[in-house]
Structures are given as C-alpha cells and as structure tokens.
Design a protein around this motif. Structure first.
Motif, mmCIF file in Angstrom:
data_model
loop_
_atom_site.group_PDB
_atom_site.id
_atom_site.type_symbol
_atom_site.label_atom_id
_atom_site.label_comp_id
_atom_site.label_asym_id
_atom_site.label_seq_id
_atom_site.Cartn_x
_atom_site.Cartn_y
_atom_site.Cartn_z
ATOM 1 N N THR A 86 0.827 -1.213 0.000
ATOM 2 C CA THR A 86 0.000 0.000 0.000
ATOM 3 C C THR A 86 0.862 1.263 0.000
ATOM 4 N N SER A 87 1.970 1.234 0.740
ATOM 5 C CA SER A 87 2.842 2.406 0.787
ATOM 6 C C SER A 87 3.476 2.670 -0.572
ATOM 7 N N GLY A 88 3.851 1.595 -1.265
ATOM 8 C CA GLY A 88 4.434 1.772 -2.589
ATOM 9 C C GLY A 88 3.455 2.393 -3.571
ATOM 10 N N VAL A 89 2.190 1.957 -3.509
ATOM 11 C CA VAL A 89 1.171 2.511 -4.408
ATOM 12 C C VAL A 89 0.944 3.994 -4.113
ATOM 13 N N VAL A 90 0.769 4.319 -2.838
ATOM 14 C CA VAL A 90 0.560 5.721 -2.453
ATOM 15 C C VAL A 90 1.770 6.563 -2.840
ATOM 16 N N ALA A 91 2.969 6.017 -2.652
ATOM 17 C CA ALA A 91 4.186 6.756 -2.974
ATOM 18 C C ALA A 91 4.245 7.123 -4.451
ATOM 19 N N PHE A 92 3.888 6.186 -5.331
ATOM 20 C CA PHE A 92 3.908 6.471 -6.764
ATOM 21 C C PHE A 92 2.873 7.535 -7.129
ATOM 22 N N THR A 117 7.307 5.326 0.885
ATOM 23 C CA THR A 117 7.214 3.876 1.052
ATOM 24 C C THR A 117 7.798 3.449 2.387
ATOM 25 N N ALA A 118 9.018 3.889 2.664
ATOM 26 C CA ALA A 118 9.650 3.527 3.938
ATOM 27 C C ALA A 118 8.933 4.177 5.116
ATOM 28 N N GLY A 119 8.429 5.412 4.920
ATOM 29 C CA GLY A 119 7.717 6.090 5.999
ATOM 30 C C GLY A 119 6.435 5.383 6.379
ATOM 31 N N GLY A 120 5.704 4.869 5.392
ATOM 32 C CA GLY A 120 4.484 4.121 5.692
ATOM 33 C C GLY A 120 4.769 2.837 6.447
ATOM 34 N N ILE A 121 5.828 2.144 6.052
ATOM 35 C CA ILE A 121 6.216 0.909 6.744
ATOM 36 C C ILE A 121 6.640 1.216 8.172
ATOM 37 N N SER A 122 7.422 2.274 8.336
ATOM 38 C CA SER A 122 7.866 2.672 9.674
ATOM 39 C C SER A 122 6.688 3.079 10.550
ATOM 40 N N ARG A 123 5.695 3.722 9.951
ATOM 41 C CA ARG A 123 4.517 4.164 10.715
ATOM 42 C C ARG A 123 3.765 2.964 11.293
ATOM 43 N N VAL A 124 3.664 1.893 10.530
ATOM 44 C CA VAL A 124 2.986 0.692 11.029
ATOM 45 C C VAL A 124 3.802 0.044 12.142
ATOM 46 N N ALA A 125 5.122 0.007 11.980
ATOM 47 C CA ALA A 125 5.972 -0.542 13.043
ATOM 48 C C ALA A 125 5.793 0.257 14.328
ATOM 49 N N ALA A 126 5.744 1.585 14.215
ATOM 50 C CA ALA A 126 5.525 2.423 15.394
ATOM 51 C C ALA A 126 4.180 2.131 16.036
ATOM 52 N N ALA A 127 3.158 1.884 15.213
ATOM 53 C CA ALA A 127 1.834 1.565 15.750
ATOM 54 C C ALA A 127 1.839 0.237 16.495
ATOM 55 N N ILE A 128 2.600 -0.729 16.000
ATOM 56 C CA ILE A 128 2.695 -2.016 16.699
ATOM 57 C C ILE A 128 3.340 -1.822 18.064
#
Length: 256
Positions: A86-92, A117-128
């Motif tokens: 999802t982050s990759g799609v939004v990033a493009f 892309t990396a920011g979206g992935i990091s955001r989910v890790a922070a939420a976990i």
C-alpha cells in the motif's frame, strides 16, 4: 514542592511523558526548519518545504489505515508485506502529483517514492510498538524526523547552504533506516498467534479520518506554490513554524 510533584507526574503519567516528547519533537522540528530557512535561498527552502509536506502527507496515508487497526486490535501478527504494497502505491501516486502539479525533477520524485514507502512501513511498526505500550521505540520511530531535520539544519548552516537533492536524499535515508530498525526489532520478538485480519474497508474508513486531519494541516503548503510562489511558501513556512509547530505537537501528544 512543585518540582517534586512534576517529577512524580512525569514518572507516573505515560500521557504526560508522551506529550513532553511530542513537545520537544516540535521544538526540534521548528529549529531544524528555521536553520534550513536561514541557510537556503527562499526558493530552495520553498521547494524543500513542499517536498517535506508531500512526504509527511504520503507517509501518513500510505498504510491505508492499518496503523489504526493495529491499535484497535493489538496482539495479532502483522506481516510487513501489507504496508509495503500500500505504501508503494501511495508513494507512486504522490510522486506523480509532485511531478505534474509542482514540476519536481526525477531526483525529488525518486526521493518521494523512497521516503513515503519507507515512511508508511515505519509508521505501522511504530503503531505495533504503541499497541504493546512500548512508547519509547514507538515515539523514536514516529518523531525521529525532528532530530534528523535539526541535524540537517545545523549541517546546512555550517556548510553555508545545501543542495535540495542532498536534503531529499537524507530524508529518504532517515525513513529507510527507521523502517529497517523498527521491523528489525519486531522480527526478533517471539510472538505467538495467527496473523491478524485487518479489513481493507475498515482501513479506508480510518484513512478518511487521517486524510481530513492532514488536509487541515497541510493544505496551505500544497496550495501556496500553485496560487502564489515558492518564495511565498518559504515565508509562510517560517511564520507557521514559529507560531504553530510546538503547540501542534503538544496537541498530538495528548491525543497519542
């Protein structure tokens, strides 16, 4: 007496400690932007302000509400492939908007894609981490950009300037490191249970709430380059940084 009470509050109140961290992050974010505004020509600072606004908007939208679902139903296993897609799609999509509406060059477009892309992935890790009540690593991931911006501002002042592509690359590098560290720590956890089921439709509803808040926070920065000039955006960014950043971060900390 008042000092001892404040210490007890900081020790016993997670909400207060979190608000303090957000407040300090707001101060660091503001100082970093002010230093960059001092070191860069107005037009270049306007470009960087626009780039940063697109990155922050894209990274917040990138998980499509997954971070909210993680906090609503903690304990389930989350595979990093979901936020990666999802982050990759939004990033493009954001990169295309940046190129077509604002004339960003290929270097900035690539930096946008990597950062979001990396920011979206990091955001989910922070939420976990947040769902596990591990606020130290959660806040480190979600607010680390303020420290990075402060360092970039100091570097730019010492060097008497900096190229926009270098600053964009540094932002992208920060998000890649943040995502790698966050998911690296999570991968070493021994966690039992089945992968959690996160509804895409529920994510879209949560995304709507996030998008509305982002629109209120970033719409001026997105409209200024189209209606006015990059120099006007730079001036506006400095004014809002002085007035609003620390207080907005305190408000976010209370909500967090």
């Amino acid at each position: 007496m008042a000092e001892s009470r404040l210490r007890r509050l900081l020790k016993n109140s997670t909400a207060l400690r979190t608000a303090v961290v957000f407040g300090l992050a707001g101060v660091g974010y503001a100082l970093g932007n002010l230093l960059l505004a001092r070191a860069l020509p107005r037009a270049q600072f306007g470009v960087f302000t626009l780039f940063l606004a697109l990155v922050q908007m894209g990274a917040s939208l990138a998980p499509i509400g997954l971070e909210g679902q993680v906090n609503r139903r903690p304990g389930g296993l989350v595979h990093p492939g979901r936020p990666l897609v999802t982050s990759g799609v939004v990033a493009f999509v954001i990169a295309i908007i940046g190129s077509t509406l604002y004339g960003m060059n290929a270097v900035l477009a690539v930096a946008l894609i990597i950062s979001i892309t990396a920011g979206g992935i990091s955001r989910v890790a922070a939420a976990i981490f947040q769902s596990q009540l591990r606020f130290g690593p959660a806040l480190s991931l979600s607010q680390g950009l303020a420290v990075a911006l402060l360092g970039m501002g100091v570097f730019a002042v010492i060097a008497e300037g900096a190229e926009i592509r270098v600053l964009a690359a540094l932002v992208a590098g920060y998000y890649v490191i943040s995502a790698g560290v966050g998911w690296g720590v999570l991968s070493r956890q021994k966690r039992a249970g089945a992968p959690a089921e996160h509804s895409f439709l529920e994510g879209l509803s949560l995304l709507g709430i996030t998008a509305a808040a982002l629109l209120l926070m970033q719409v001026e920065r997105l409209l200024a380059p189209r209606l006015l000039t990059l120099e006007d955006l730079a001036t506006f960014a400095v004014a809002t940084t002085l007035v609003g950043s620390p207080f907005r971060m305190l408000q976010m900390g209370a909500g967090y």
